[in-house]
Design a protein around this motif. Sequence first.
Motif, PDB file in Angstrom:
ATOM      1  N   HIS A  62       5.718  -8.330  -8.463  1.00  8.69           N
ATOM      2  CA  HIS A  62       5.083  -7.007  -8.562  1.00  8.69           C
ATOM      3  C   HIS A  62       5.812  -6.009  -7.653  1.00  8.69           C
ATOM      4  CE1 HIS A  62       1.862  -4.006  -8.104  1.00  8.69           C
ATOM      5  NE2 HIS A  62       1.288  -4.553  -9.166  1.00  8.69           N
ATOM      6  N   GLU A  91       4.807  -9.753 -13.526  1.00  9.21           N
ATOM      7  CA  GLU A  91       4.711  -8.326 -13.649  1.00  9.21           C
ATOM      8  C   GLU A  91       5.736  -7.697 -12.744  1.00  9.21           C
ATOM      9  OE1 GLU A  91       0.655  -7.203 -12.495  1.00  9.21           O
ATOM     10  OE2 GLU A  91       1.284  -5.122 -12.518  1.00  9.21           O
ATOM     11  N   HIS A 127       4.713  -2.866 -14.991  1.00 13.38           N
ATOM     12  CA  HIS A 127       3.744  -2.069 -14.232  1.00 13.38           C
ATOM     13  C   HIS A 127       4.415  -0.759 -13.851  1.00 13.38           C
ATOM     14  CE1 HIS A 127       0.604  -1.561 -10.929  1.00 13.38           C
ATOM     15  NE2 HIS A 127       1.552  -0.745 -10.506  1.00 13.38           N
ATOM     16  N   HIS A 152       1.755  -2.577 -18.971  1.00 14.12           N
ATOM     17  CA  HIS A 152       0.375  -3.039 -18.844  1.00 14.12           C
ATOM     18  C   HIS A 152      -0.432  -2.027 -18.037  1.00 14.12           C
ATOM     19  CE1 HIS A 152      -1.623  -4.787 -15.230  1.00 14.12           C
ATOM     20  NE2 HIS A 152      -0.534  -4.357 -14.668  1.00 14.12           N
TER      21      HIS A 152
HETATM   22 ZN    ZN Z   1      -0.171  -3.870 -12.665  1.00 10.98          ZN
END
Ligand code: ZN
Length: 260
Positions: A62, A91, A127, A152
């Motif tokens: 992330h 992600e 993301h 997303h």
């Molecule tokens: Zn996210």
Amino acid sequence: MFDIGINLTSPQFAKDRDDVVARAREAGVSGMLLTGTNLHESTEAQRLTQRYARCWSTAGVHPHDSSHWTPQTADALRQLAQQPGVVAIGECGLDFNRNFSTPQEQEYAFSAQLALAAELNMPVFLHCRDAHVRFLALLEPWLSQLPGAVVHCFTGSREEMQACVDHGLYIGITGWVCDERRGMELREMLPHIPAERLLIETDAPYLLPRDLSPKPASRRNEPMHLAHIMERIAHWRGEEAQWLETVTDDNARKLFGVAF
Ligand SMILES: [Zn+2]
């Protein structure tokens, strides 16, 4: 229904994970994509795909965790991404809203994961928050080498949504859209998202839909609430929930290559 974003490795599910999955099944969630947000969580998510039927996972880092990216991270992710159950890289992306990692660290880790996805011919689970311009600039050169991509928990503007659609991206919508305070812009753009690009997700345990009734005692979101999110999205798009479920299930099968 297929939940494309559920953080099933979260400590919030530690005590009753089996029940959470069982309740989701009963509520009509026939498949789930478990989100990996760093190397450890991605490894745990893959492990859970071997425990629960019709669950798959992502492997990635992330943007918040980008400061921990090292050359070894790419090698470890490459190994993990080839394990059974892992169907996407992510992600990954950019989040300039909170900058838990510096923008430079985020851009480096994001680009490295796009390269890895291209190398492995895997779709990406993306993301993006307050970073639309840099996000598309870094992503665009890779798109022709990637089998697919989803942004997303989309929360951008209508123009940003259109730019993502024009670039061939799927749009993931969460219960954010059920928030009568901050979800209105998203709600108004719902009818403009092409059905064949739409995916739905809970992002549980986060983003409990604010309009659930009765309101659950716990603030925790669960994949079982995907049915509510689906129903509301279909309503605001002026479509039948049953029809939209069929379409979004097909979208998930096509993007992630999963059978459920
Ligand atoms: Zn996210």
